[in-house]
Write a protein that holds these residues in place. Structure first.
Motif, mmCIF file in Angstrom:
data_model
loop_
_atom_site.group_PDB
_atom_site.id
_atom_site.type_symbol
_atom_site.label_atom_id
_atom_site.label_comp_id
_atom_site.label_asym_id
_atom_site.label_seq_id
_atom_site.Cartn_x
_atom_site.Cartn_y
_atom_site.Cartn_z
ATOM 1 N N ILE A 148 0.838 -1.204 0.000
ATOM 2 C CA ILE A 148 0.000 0.000 0.000
ATOM 3 C C ILE A 148 0.872 1.254 0.000
ATOM 4 C CG2 ILE A 148 -1.661 1.318 1.364
ATOM 5 C CD1 ILE A 148 -2.838 -1.333 2.291
ATOM 6 N N HIS A 149 1.959 1.225 0.764
ATOM 7 C CA HIS A 149 2.863 2.376 0.803
ATOM 8 C C HIS A 149 3.531 2.589 -0.560
ATOM 9 C CE1 HIS A 149 5.711 5.291 2.330
ATOM 10 N NE2 HIS A 149 6.699 4.571 1.812
ATOM 11 N N LYS A 177 0.976 4.063 -2.970
ATOM 12 C CA LYS A 177 0.797 5.500 -2.734
ATOM 13 C C LYS A 177 1.965 6.291 -3.301
ATOM 14 C CE LYS A 177 0.035 8.831 0.993
ATOM 15 N NZ LYS A 177 -0.115 9.019 2.462
ATOM 16 N N GLN A 178 3.179 5.762 -3.148
ATOM 17 C CA GLN A 178 4.346 6.456 -3.671
ATOM 18 C C GLN A 178 4.334 6.504 -5.193
ATOM 19 O OE1 GLN A 178 6.554 8.028 -1.702
ATOM 20 N NE2 GLN A 178 7.499 8.852 -3.562
ATOM 21 N N TYR A 192 1.646 6.445 -7.116
ATOM 22 C CA TYR A 192 0.624 7.437 -7.493
ATOM 23 C C TYR A 192 1.200 8.845 -7.394
ATOM 24 C CZ TYR A 192 -3.702 4.844 -8.225
ATOM 25 O OH TYR A 192 -4.701 4.057 -8.762
ATOM 26 N N ARG A 193 1.959 9.078 -6.339
ATOM 27 C CA ARG A 193 2.580 10.394 -6.182
ATOM 28 C C ARG A 193 3.599 10.660 -7.289
ATOM 29 N NH1 ARG A 193 1.972 15.529 -4.745
ATOM 30 N NH2 ARG A 193 3.888 16.456 -3.938
ATOM 31 N N GLN A 224 1.818 11.420 -10.498
ATOM 32 C CA GLN A 224 1.263 12.777 -10.416
ATOM 33 C C GLN A 224 2.322 13.822 -10.723
ATOM 34 O OE1 GLN A 224 0.157 14.072 -6.457
ATOM 35 N NE2 GLN A 224 -1.589 15.218 -7.237
ATOM 36 N N ILE A 242 1.876 0.781 -11.025
ATOM 37 C CA ILE A 242 0.570 0.901 -10.362
ATOM 38 C C ILE A 242 -0.342 -0.239 -10.788
ATOM 39 C CG2 ILE A 242 -1.526 2.311 -10.272
ATOM 40 C CD1 ILE A 242 0.275 4.780 -10.369
ATOM 41 N N GLN A 277 -1.952 -3.289 -8.480
ATOM 42 C CA GLN A 277 -3.399 -3.436 -8.424
ATOM 43 C C GLN A 277 -3.886 -4.721 -9.086
ATOM 44 O OE1 GLN A 277 -4.742 0.228 -10.247
ATOM 45 N NE2 GLN A 277 -4.857 1.283 -8.281
ATOM 46 N N SER A 337 -6.117 10.062 -6.143
ATOM 47 C CA SER A 337 -5.472 9.252 -5.107
ATOM 48 C C SER A 337 -5.806 7.796 -5.374
ATOM 49 C CB SER A 337 -5.927 9.649 -3.696
ATOM 50 O OG SER A 337 -7.287 9.337 -3.508
ATOM 51 N N GLN A 338 -5.048 6.904 -4.726
ATOM 52 C CA GLN A 338 -5.343 5.487 -4.888
ATOM 53 C C GLN A 338 -6.641 5.105 -4.213
ATOM 54 O OE1 GLN A 338 -3.131 6.777 -2.899
ATOM 55 N NE2 GLN A 338 -2.655 5.508 -1.121
ATOM 56 N N TRP A 339 -7.045 5.863 -3.194
ATOM 57 C CA TRP A 339 -8.322 5.576 -2.526
ATOM 58 C C TRP A 339 -9.494 5.925 -3.433
ATOM 59 C CZ3 TRP A 339 -6.653 2.585 0.900
ATOM 60 C CH2 TRP A 339 -5.497 2.861 1.638
#
Length: 456
Positions: A35-36, A39-40, A42-43, A46, A109, A113, A218-220
């Motif tokens: 998960i970490h 998130k990284q 996705y960042r 971005q 990503i 997923q 965001s991933q959420w």
């Protein structure tokens, strides 16, 4: 006196052997690390998308500045233009690197997923799209390449017997024309740097920039969209979300960018044939009257590229203006939540009254029909009226006024259903426990009775 044991902190409890063994059994640490990393990534994606759009805009500005220098000096090369072209090449290389990094993050990503299998190569999955983007974003006029290209555009065939002006090769705006054989041609020259205007195709990166700069990125958000079968990472989804909440913040900047970029490029394309376009605000005026569909006709593009670009920009700008009008005026006419509830109450009251009247008419008509049938009178008209009332009753049953529930109401309904299911399950468990307890009591009674019988 014995000392009290120190209280364990939350981190100390997590480091306890039992907890660590549980984490290893359930692969909790591995999942948290995934998960970490997600998130990284996705960042990172971005940052790459925002950076790519910024670098693309810098490259377009440098291209426009290069053509401005060449138009001012009326030459095909200049030292200042070469410096600007070198800057354009640097930004192009940086843009291509950001695109490759963006695709790498995108692949990572999808792997995390489980959309793509682990170990999948970026080039294997995305090489067609990546090659197309590298070609589109890599196009520019590098330093050291300069010159001019003669352009001939056919206008019409000369006809000596014509009475509509086609007997001479003269343009109504005094543009330079050339006669070749029996054809009249528009004759002008483009510098090689003029074709740098094709770099505007890089503006497609604005869709990704809008998605990456959106608060919904965001991933959420992607996970929630997956639950509802919605691609929350689609740029068009973010466009609709922003337009529905803050339309002016989206449409007005786009409208200004389209207007002034179109004017700058139209100026570059039309100056070789119409020198009065050296005044930038003349090009802005032509762009505005075209986008707004006014079209005074005092200025028009005459080159094919100028016409093509003006037509495309006019369509795009017109759509933006329509969106702006809709967001300002039509949005003001929408009912608020309280107004919609008041309208619902009024509509439902009227609907119930009309439904009762239709039901009463149906009952009365049926009674009259049976009475006339007993009297052996003609019932055709009443039968037709009866069917009409039946149709009305069916229509009212299908057209009950309703209002779409709000998010809070949907959540309350969901929680109510969940609580009802939990109550039903608890009631079933209580019933089973009661039956087990009754059976146990019966078994104990039988055992006691057996022991009494044995004692005798």
């Amino acid at each position: 006196m014995a000392e009290e044991p120190a209280k364990m902190t939350y981190m100390d409890q997590l480091k306890a052997p039992g907890v660590l063994d549980l984490f290893k059994t359930n692969r909790t640490v591995e999942h948290l690390e995934t998960i970490h990393r997600l998130k990284q990534e996705y960042r990172n994606r971005q940052l790459y998308e925002i950076g790519a759009f910024a670098v693309a805009m810098v490259g377009i500005v440098l291209m426009l500045a290069t053509n401005e220098v060449l138009m001012r000096e009326q030459t095909t090369t200049a030292p200042a233009a070469e410096v600007l072209k070198a800057g354009t090449s640097v930004t192009t290389v940086l843009l291509l690197a950001l695109l490759v990094l963006r695709y790498q993050s995108h692949t990572s990503i999808y792997q995390m997923q489980n959309i793509l299998p682990m170990g999948t190569s970026m080039l294997r999955e995305y090489w067609p799209a990546l090659c197309i983007e590298l070609l589109l974003c890599g196009f520019h006029v590098p330093p050291g390449i300069h010159g001019a290209l003669p352009m001939l555009e056919f206008r019409y065939t000369l006809n000596p017997n014509s009475t509509t002006g086609m007997d001479t090769c003269v343009h109504p705006r005094n543009v330079h024309m050339t006669v070749i054989d029996d054809g009249c041609y528009l004759d002008y020259m483009y510098t090689y740097d003029t074709f740098g205007v094709l770099m505007v195709v890089r503006l497609y990166l604005f869709g990704r920039y809008m998605r990456s700069s959106s608060p919904l990125y965001s991933q959420w958000a992607s996970f929630i969209g997956t639950l509802k079968n919605v691609n929350a990472m689609d740029p068009f989804f973010h466009f609709k979300a922003i337009f529905s909440t803050k339309p002016l913040r989206l449409v007005l900047p786009l409208l200004f960018v389209v207007t002034f970029v179109t004017a700058a490029i139209l100026r570059i394309l039309e100056v070789p044939t119409q020198p009065y376009f050296m005044n930038y605000w003349t090009a802005v005026w032509l762009t505005i009257v075209t986008i707004t569909s006014v079209g005074y006709g005092d200025y028009v593009p005459v080159t094919n590229l100028g016409r093509l670009f003006m037509a495309f920009s006019g369509i795009l700008g017109g759509l933006l203006i329509l969106s702006l009008v809709q967001s300002i005026f039509f949005g003001a006419l929408e009912l608020t939540e309280n107004e919609a509830r008041v309208k619902l109450i009024i509509d439902k009251t009227r609907w119930e009254k009309q439904r009762r009247e239709a039901a009463a008419g149906l009952i009365q008509t049926q009674f009259r029909l049976r009475r006339r049938a007993r009297q052996q009178l003609d019932t055709a008209a009443l039968a037709f009226q009866l069917h009409a009332y039946m149709d009305q009753v069916h229509q009212f049953a299908r057209s009950e006024p309703t209002m779409a529930p709000t998010f809070e109401e949907e959540m309350d309904e969901h929680m109510a259903r969940l609580l009802r299911k939990m109550d039903a399950r608890q009631a079933a468990e209580d019933a089973i426990s009661a039956r087990v307890q009754a059976k146990s009591c019966e078994l104990n009674r039988l055992c006691d009775q057996l022991l009494v019988d044995l004692a005798r």
